[in-house]
Write a protein that holds these residues in place. Sequence first.
Motif, short mmCIF file in Angstrom:
data_model
loop_
_atom_site.label_atom_id
_atom_site.label_comp_id
_atom_site.label_asym_id
_atom_site.label_seq_id
_atom_site.Cartn_x
_atom_site.Cartn_y
_atom_site.Cartn_z
N ARG A 18 0.83 -1.21 0.00
CA ARG A 18 0.00 0.00 0.00
C ARG A 18 0.86 1.26 0.00
O ARG A 18 0.56 2.23 -0.71
N LEU A 19 1.92 1.23 0.80
CA LEU A 19 2.81 2.39 0.87
C LEU A 19 3.53 2.61 -0.47
O LEU A 19 3.69 3.75 -0.91
N VAL A 20 3.96 1.53 -1.09
CA VAL A 20 4.62 1.65 -2.39
C VAL A 20 3.65 2.22 -3.42
O VAL A 20 3.99 3.07 -4.23
N TRP A 21 2.40 1.72 -3.38
CA TRP A 21 1.38 2.23 -4.31
C TRP A 21 1.15 3.72 -4.09
O TRP A 21 1.09 4.49 -5.05
N LEU A 22 1.03 4.12 -2.81
CA LEU A 22 0.83 5.53 -2.50
C LEU A 22 2.03 6.36 -2.95
O LEU A 22 1.87 7.47 -3.47
N SER A 23 3.23 5.83 -2.75
CA SER A 23 4.43 6.54 -3.14
C SER A 23 4.47 6.77 -4.65
O SER A 23 4.90 7.82 -5.12
N ARG A 24 4.02 5.78 -5.41
CA ARG A 24 4.09 5.87 -6.87
C ARG A 24 2.91 6.61 -7.48
O ARG A 24 3.08 7.38 -8.43
N TYR A 25 1.71 6.36 -6.95
CA TYR A 25 0.51 6.85 -7.62
C TYR A 25 -0.34 7.78 -6.76
O TYR A 25 -1.37 8.27 -7.22
N GLY A 26 0.09 8.03 -5.52
CA GLY A 26 -0.71 8.86 -4.62
C GLY A 26 -0.90 10.27 -5.13
O GLY A 26 -2.00 10.86 -5.02
N THR A 27 0.15 10.85 -5.72
CA THR A 27 0.05 12.22 -6.23
C THR A 27 -0.94 12.30 -7.38
O THR A 27 -1.77 13.22 -7.44
N LEU A 28 -0.86 11.34 -8.29
CA LEU A 28 -1.82 11.30 -9.40
C LEU A 28 -3.24 11.12 -8.89
O LEU A 28 -4.17 11.78 -9.37
N ALA A 29 -3.40 10.23 -7.91
CA ALA A 29 -4.73 10.01 -7.34
C ALA A 29 -5.28 11.28 -6.70
O ALA A 29 -6.46 11.61 -6.85
N ALA A 30 -4.41 12.00 -5.98
CA ALA A 30 -4.83 13.25 -5.35
C ALA A 30 -5.23 14.29 -6.39
O ALA A 30 -6.23 15.01 -6.23
N PHE A 31 -4.46 14.36 -7.48
CA PHE A 31 -4.76 15.32 -8.54
C PHE A 31 -6.10 15.01 -9.19
O PHE A 31 -6.94 15.90 -9.40
N LEU A 32 -6.34 13.73 -9.49
CA LEU A 32 -7.60 13.33 -10.11
C LEU A 32 -8.77 13.57 -9.15
O LEU A 32 -9.87 13.97 -9.58
N ALA A 33 -8.54 13.36 -7.86
CA ALA A 33 -9.59 13.59 -6.88
C ALA A 33 -9.95 15.08 -6.80
O ALA A 33 -11.13 15.44 -6.70
N LEU A 34 -8.92 15.93 -6.87
CA LEU A 34 -9.17 17.38 -6.86
C LEU A 34 -9.95 17.81 -8.09
O LEU A 34 -10.85 18.65 -8.01
#
Length: 333
Positions: A18-34
Amino acid sequence: MTSIDTAGPAQASTRKSRLVWLSRYGTLAAFLALIAFNIAVTPNFLSWQTLNVNLTQVATIVIVAVGMTLVIATGGIDLSVGSLMAISGALAPMIFLGSIVPIPNPALAVALALTVPAVVAAAFGWFNGMLITRYSIQPIVATLVLFIAGRGIAQVMTNGNLQVFKNPEFQFIALGRVFGIPAQVIIMAVVVAAAFFLIRRTGLGRQIIAVGGNEKAARLAGIPAKRVKRLVYVISGALAGIAGLIVVARNSASDANLVGLGMELDAIAAVAVGGTLLTGGRANILGTLLGACVIQMVRYTLLANGVPDAAALVVKAALIVAAVYIQQRADKG
């Protein structure tokens, strides 16, 4: 038979994933959520005007943050970028307005105004690098010198006065368009592409990562670590100078008290949120671009929904803490 309890290791592996996923894709997920949130809540979010505002606002953050990424990749930090923007932004109008030396040829005056300030900012970047490499001053201390003195230099240059101007040729870098695309967005794209190519495809890029990963090992491998460090500070200074030119061109005025104010924080936030380790040894240029977009989108979202701009500072701080925490946990495994 004795049963072996694998629940603990399994849970640890799940957390790690989960941490690796967040590290790699968390920023993109946050951007899409915004983006999704604004589409649902913010009026006129999908208009060209909104896109234009966000692109032009994020351009200078990205340009400065790319330079910051290279510096941080070597294990350093550059707190002087905002002040270098102020120096560059103060110097440019002085050149084409003839405040230093009258220049009869307007085209030459504009050409000098678009180049000399960036060169001066790069020279200050070299000064930062020399303090760090020759005199072994810690990067945060060395760049703090110009963080404080640089804005003072800009204020002395202009006597603390606002420089108001109207020069379409100079202002093209901020207000002009090429095939409908804002010129400053094109400059941003060129900077990102050049830095991406530098890191991924050149020997210098590999040297930057090597120096940040293990400077002693890099030196033993024959890499000129000091020269590499000086160069990234020169690049950071030059990019800050270019960003300063864009800001004053966009505002049709130069205010040494405000140009670049707080930019070092935005740049560091973009780098951290974008996935570049603040301890060095990694440079995620596209991540920095995305991180800057997240920082800008957070600010836009708050302002568009009536939240004071000061709240964006708290959110930025929280984003940095979260990004660094996730990176550290993911790397530790």
